[in-house]
Design a protein around this motif. Structure first.
Motif, PDB file in Angstrom:
ATOM      1  N   ASP A 297       0.831  -1.203   0.000  1.00 17.34           N
ATOM      2  CA  ASP A 297       0.000   0.000   0.000  1.00 17.34           C
ATOM      3  C   ASP A 297       0.868   1.256   0.000  1.00 17.34           C
ATOM      4  OD1 ASP A 297      -2.293  -1.526   0.007  1.00 17.34           O
ATOM      5  OD2 ASP A 297      -2.596  -1.407   2.172  1.00 17.34           O
ATOM      6  N   ALA A 298       2.017   1.182   0.677  1.00 17.24           N
ATOM      7  CA  ALA A 298       2.925   2.331   0.715  1.00 17.24           C
ATOM      8  C   ALA A 298       3.452   2.644  -0.679  1.00 17.24           C
ATOM      9  CB  ALA A 298       4.080   2.057   1.673  1.00 17.24           C
ATOM     10  N   TRP A 299       3.769   1.616  -1.444  1.00 19.07           N
ATOM     11  CA  TRP A 299       4.252   1.789  -2.810  1.00 19.07           C
ATOM     12  C   TRP A 299       3.146   2.389  -3.684  1.00 19.07           C
ATOM     13  CZ3 TRP A 299       7.441  -2.642  -5.532  1.00 19.07           C
ATOM     14  CH2 TRP A 299       7.916  -2.182  -6.749  1.00 19.07           C
ATOM     15  N   LYS A 300       1.933   1.849  -3.540  1.00 22.34           N
ATOM     16  CA  LYS A 300       0.808   2.370  -4.333  1.00 22.34           C
ATOM     17  C   LYS A 300       0.552   3.845  -4.001  1.00 22.34           C
ATOM     18  CE  LYS A 300      -1.428  -2.130  -4.897  1.00 22.34           C
ATOM     19  NZ  LYS A 300      -2.589  -2.997  -4.626  1.00 22.34           N
ATOM     20  N   LYS A 301       0.644   4.168  -2.732  1.00 21.40           N
ATOM     21  CA  LYS A 301       0.440   5.564  -2.333  1.00 21.40           C
ATOM     22  C   LYS A 301       1.527   6.452  -2.918  1.00 21.40           C
ATOM     23  CE  LYS A 301      -0.218   8.516   1.732  1.00 21.40           C
ATOM     24  NZ  LYS A 301      -0.275   8.554   3.226  1.00 21.40           N
ATOM     25  N   LYS A 302       2.759   5.969  -2.920  1.00 19.10           N
ATOM     26  CA  LYS A 302       3.877   6.729  -3.470  1.00 19.10           C
ATOM     27  C   LYS A 302       3.644   7.030  -4.948  1.00 19.10           C
ATOM     28  CE  LYS A 302       8.195   8.333  -3.603  1.00 19.10           C
ATOM     29  NZ  LYS A 302       8.657   9.510  -2.845  1.00 19.10           N
ATOM     30  N   LEU A 303       3.120   6.068  -5.693  1.00 12.14           N
ATOM     31  CA  LEU A 303       2.886   6.267  -7.125  1.00 12.14           C
ATOM     32  C   LEU A 303       1.956   7.448  -7.385  1.00 12.14           C
ATOM     33  CD1 LEU A 303       2.462   2.556  -8.287  1.00 12.14           C
ATOM     34  CD2 LEU A 303       4.371   4.077  -8.848  1.00 12.14           C
ATOM     35  N   GLY A 304       1.002   7.634  -6.500  1.00 18.76           N
ATOM     36  CA  GLY A 304       0.043   8.723  -6.685  1.00 18.76           C
ATOM     37  C   GLY A 304       0.601  10.093  -6.377  1.00 18.76           C
TER      38      GLY A 304
ATOM     39  N   LEU B 192      16.540   8.099 -14.886  1.00 22.50           N
ATOM     40  CA  LEU B 192      17.315   7.188 -15.714  1.00 22.50           C
ATOM     41  C   LEU B 192      18.754   7.186 -15.208  1.00 22.50           C
ATOM     42  CD1 LEU B 192      17.333   5.372 -18.259  1.00 22.50           C
ATOM     43  CD2 LEU B 192      17.863   7.419 -19.598  1.00 22.50           C
ATOM     44  N   ASN B 193      19.242   6.030 -14.806  1.00 19.54           N
ATOM     45  CA  ASN B 193      20.550   5.969 -14.147  1.00 19.54           C
ATOM     46  C   ASN B 193      21.300   4.704 -14.554  1.00 19.54           C
ATOM     47  OD1 ASN B 193      20.310   3.725 -11.854  1.00 19.54           O
ATOM     48  ND2 ASN B 193      18.339   4.783 -11.991  1.00 19.54           N
ATOM     49  N   ARG B 194      22.569   4.671 -14.141  1.00 23.37           N
ATOM     50  CA  ARG B 194      23.391   3.499 -14.457  1.00 23.37           C
ATOM     51  C   ARG B 194      24.005   2.891 -13.193  1.00 23.37           C
ATOM     52  NH1 ARG B 194      26.981   3.230 -20.013  1.00 23.37           N
ATOM     53  NH2 ARG B 194      26.574   1.030 -20.415  1.00 23.37           N
TER      54      ARG B 194
ATOM     55  N   PHE C 144      23.510  -2.188 -17.077  1.00 19.03           N
ATOM     56  CA  PHE C 144      22.555  -1.555 -17.979  1.00 19.03           C
ATOM     57  C   PHE C 144      22.039  -0.253 -17.380  1.00 19.03           C
ATOM     58  CE2 PHE C 144      21.392  -6.167 -19.083  1.00 19.03           C
ATOM     59  CZ  PHE C 144      22.248  -6.194 -20.167  1.00 19.03           C
ATOM     60  N   TRP C 145      21.540   0.619 -18.254  1.00 19.18           N
ATOM     61  CA  TRP C 145      20.766   1.754 -17.797  1.00 19.18           C
ATOM     62  C   TRP C 145      19.444   1.238 -17.242  1.00 19.18           C
ATOM     63  CZ3 TRP C 145      22.376   6.791 -17.715  1.00 19.18           C
ATOM     64  CH2 TRP C 145      23.532   7.102 -18.433  1.00 19.18           C
ATOM     65  N   SER C 146      18.876   1.956 -16.281  1.00 17.09           N
ATOM     66  CA  SER C 146      17.566   1.580 -15.757  1.00 17.09           C
ATOM     67  C   SER C 146      16.842   2.819 -15.258  1.00 17.09           C
ATOM     68  CB  SER C 146      17.693   0.552 -14.625  1.00 17.09           C
ATOM     69  OG  SER C 146      18.319   1.117 -13.491  1.00 17.09           O
ATOM     70  N   SER C 147      15.520   2.706 -15.154  1.00 17.71           N
ATOM     71  CA  SER C 147      14.680   3.813 -14.711  1.00 17.71           C
ATOM     72  C   SER C 147      13.987   3.435 -13.411  1.00 17.71           C
ATOM     73  CB  SER C 147      13.636   4.157 -15.776  1.00 17.71           C
ATOM     74  OG  SER C 147      14.261   4.630 -16.946  1.00 17.71           O
ATOM     75  N   ALA C 148      14.126   4.305 -12.407  1.00 12.74           N
ATOM     76  CA  ALA C 148      13.545   4.036 -11.097  1.00 12.74           C
ATOM     77  C   ALA C 148      13.093   5.341 -10.462  1.00 12.74           C
ATOM     78  CB  ALA C 148      14.569   3.344 -10.191  1.00 12.74           C
ATOM     79  N   VAL C 149      12.206   5.216  -9.483  1.00 11.81           N
ATOM     80  CA  VAL C 149      11.728   6.389  -8.753  1.00 11.81           C
ATOM     81  C   VAL C 149      12.901   7.024  -8.020  1.00 11.81           C
ATOM     82  CG1 VAL C 149      10.207   7.182  -6.893  1.00 11.81           C
ATOM     83  CG2 VAL C 149       9.406   5.442  -8.523  1.00 11.81           C
TER      84      VAL C 149
ATOM     85  N   LEU D 145      14.861   0.162  -3.962  1.00  5.76           N
ATOM     86  CA  LEU D 145      14.748   0.440  -5.386  1.00  5.76           C
ATOM     87  C   LEU D 145      13.308   0.238  -5.838  1.00  5.76           C
ATOM     88  CD1 LEU D 145      16.298   0.987  -8.075  1.00  5.76           C
ATOM     89  CD2 LEU D 145      16.498  -1.502  -8.293  1.00  5.76           C
ATOM     90  N   MET D 146      12.744   1.262  -6.483  1.00  3.12           N
ATOM     91  CA  MET D 146      11.385   1.194  -7.006  1.00  3.12           C
ATOM     92  C   MET D 146      11.428   1.475  -8.510  1.00  3.12           C
ATOM     93  SD  MET D 146       9.362   3.419  -4.152  1.00  3.12           S
ATOM     94  CE  MET D 146       7.840   3.353  -5.103  1.00  3.12           C
ATOM     95  N   PHE D 147      11.411   0.414  -9.308  1.00  4.87           N
ATOM     96  CA  PHE D 147      11.377   0.595 -10.743  1.00  4.87           C
ATOM     97  C   PHE D 147      10.022   1.171 -11.167  1.00  4.87           C
ATOM     98  CE2 PHE D 147      14.634  -3.002 -11.435  1.00  4.87           C
ATOM     99  CZ  PHE D 147      15.658  -2.097 -11.652  1.00  4.87           C
ATOM    100  N   ALA D 148      10.026   2.031 -12.173  1.00  4.07           N
ATOM    101  CA  ALA D 148       8.791   2.568 -12.738  1.00  4.07           C
ATOM    102  C   ALA D 148       9.110   3.212 -14.068  1.00  4.07           C
ATOM    103  CB  ALA D 148       8.138   3.589 -11.803  1.00  4.07           C
ATOM    104  N   GLY D 149       8.125   3.246 -14.959  1.00  2.80           N
ATOM    105  CA  GLY D 149       8.283   3.941 -16.224  1.00  2.80           C
ATOM    106  C   GLY D 149       8.201   5.441 -16.027  1.00  2.80           C
TER     107      GLY D 149
END
Length: 466
Positions: free
Chosen positions: A267-274, A283-285, A291-296, A431-435
């Motif tokens: 629920d904490a993650w879902k709340k963070k998304l909002g 975008l970081n390495r 590899f490059w990756s995208s995270a919050v 680590l929280m991956f997200a688009g």
């Protein structure tokens, strides 16, 4: 907007909407089964998937092996049993609707062994395999052996050409589709090449049109392309529909399924998304995959950023501008820095970052004693979750290492991804991956007043074009 028509994928007529496969239990049998039941193509994660005991309780992935190799074998066993369990759950919940795919990372530890084990143990339950994070040449033969379709994840026509020439032309009957993943917008690990500028995003249309042109030249006119990364509203892509330059097209949603009732994230993650704003996905390495990756961009990412900023180049002998002596460690070993870097180093030490760690690139980083101990323990506890890891220097080869020093600027990806999905702990410290489109949760009226849809409600909404 033009109507979205059903499409045949993995031998089944389905809606042209695919659930993106997100690693370590984030795409579970529960969420993917619901997506398939809604008529789409579901994807559960085959990366360190959860398994359960006879009472339905999750089995914690605890490692008892004394060596990395022994722990790696345990990890593979967990991966196989977990993949089978998630396939069974998804299949049961789907009720014969949609299609069920398993997502694997080619660079994950034991990828081939896990693929064989899950496909053998879950025969008839999995319709397709999606695979990225590397150049998965052998996935074609493995999928063909088990008579399931395969879907390589690529970020350029050039990458697909290499896969086709090397292996895929031999197994074209089982090529279900090609996933084009935008390397600037997708969440998780991205396929940016060394020739591409991470700061200069390119329009996906000409890149996908080039991919279709190649596919047409080699006889794949009817093989669908799946657009992934940056997809939120299909109406944003209306000019791609019924477009001969693009051909058969479907759309993959990785970020939006995070915020559903069936999504297993906390629920904490879902709340963070909002709460995310544009630019909050970074975008970081830092990833140990290289590899490059995208995270919050949370406290976890900020600590990694600061760790790398507290970094100086050193020399074992005075040379060039490196003439300022600096003593490090309990033995006060002397190295040489530039005058400016020595001043910075002394400032960091005075601020409590008094532990010095060497990197593989002839540089030093400065961390607290607690952080150094954490880094060292995580490196020692490595269980080989990747085919090769910059953080621990593990490699899935005869020697068991990469031949380079372990890199303290990175992190144990297995540890943090297990923590963020399986605990209600502070999501800021994992680590929280997200688009990169995740900020749209806060602005899309569909999610107004904290509304969290079921997967069926989300799929129905997506099919309206929004």
């Amino acid at each position: 907007m033009k109507s979205l028509n059903a499409i045949v994928m993995s031998g089944k007529e389905v809606l042209p909407v695919i659930e993106g496969g997100k690693g370590i239990a984030v795409s579970s049998g529960q969420s993917s089964g619901a997506w398939a039941a809604a008529g789409g193509v579901a994807t559960f994660s085959g990366v360190n998937a959860d398994s359960y005991d006879e009472n339905g309780e999750r089995i914690p992935q605890i490692y008892y092996g004394r060596t990395r190799r022994e722990r790696h074998d345990e990890l593979v066993a967990y991966g196989i049993s977990g993949g089978i369990a998630q396939a069974q759950i998804a299949h049961e919940l789907a009720g014969g609707q949609g299609a069920i795919h398993m997502n694997v990372l080619w660079e994950m530890g034991g990828a081939e062994r896990i693929l064989h084990g899950v496909l053998e143990g879950a025969k008839g339950l999995i319709n397709g395999i999606t695979c990225g994070a590397g150049m998965p040449y052998r996935v074609a033969q493995i999928a063909s052996d088990y008579k399931v379709h395969y879907y390589p994840i690529i970020s350029s026509a050039r990458a697909f050409r290499a896969l086709w020439k090397r292996a895929y032309h031999k197994f074209s009957d089982w090529l279900g589709g090609v996933v084009y993943e935008d390397p600037w917008l997708a969440g998780g690990h991205n396929g940016l090449s060394n020739s591409e500028d991470p700061r200069s995003p390119e329009d996906p249309y000409p890149r996908v049109a080039a991919l279709r042109k190649l596919m047409n030249e080699i006889g794949l006119q009817n093989t669908p392309i799946i657009m992934a990364g940056g997809v939120w509203h299909i109406e944003d892509w209306a000019d791609w529909l019924d477009n001969p330059e693009i051909g058969p097209i479907a759309f993959q949603f990785g970020t939006r399924p995070l915020l559903t009732q069936e999504s297993p994230i906390s629920d904490a993650w879902k709340k963070k998304l909002g709460t995310l704003k544009k630019g909050d996905v970074f975008l970081n390495r830092f990833s140990p995959t290289g590899f490059w990756s995208s995270a919050v961009n949370n406290e976890f990412i900020e600590e990694l950023r600061q760790r790398s900023e507290r970094q100086v180049a050193f020399s074992n002998e005075p040379v060039g501008a490196h003439t300022a002596a600096f003593s490090m460690g309990a033995r006060k070993r002397e190295v040489f820095l530039t005058q400016e870097d020595r001043a910075n180093a002394e400032k960091w030490v005075a601020a409590g970052f008094d532990q010095v760690m060497k990197t593989p690139d002839t540089t030093l980083i400065f961390v607290t004693k607690e952080k150094m101990q954490e880094i060292r323990k995580d490196q020692v506890d490595c269980m080989g979750c990747l085919s090769q890891c910059t953080f621990s220097n593990w490699a899935e080869n005869e020697t068991g290492n990469t031949g380079r020093k372990a890199d303290p600027r990175s992190f144990c990806i297995q540890k943090t991804l297990q923590d963020v999905i399986h605990s209600e702990a502070n999501v800021e410290n994992n680590l929280m991956f997200a688009g990169h489109g995740a900020y749209r949760f806060a602005t899309d009226p569909f999610y107004a007043n904290g509304f969290i849809p079921t997967v069926k409600q989300l799929v129905d909404r997506i099919m309206t074009g929004k």
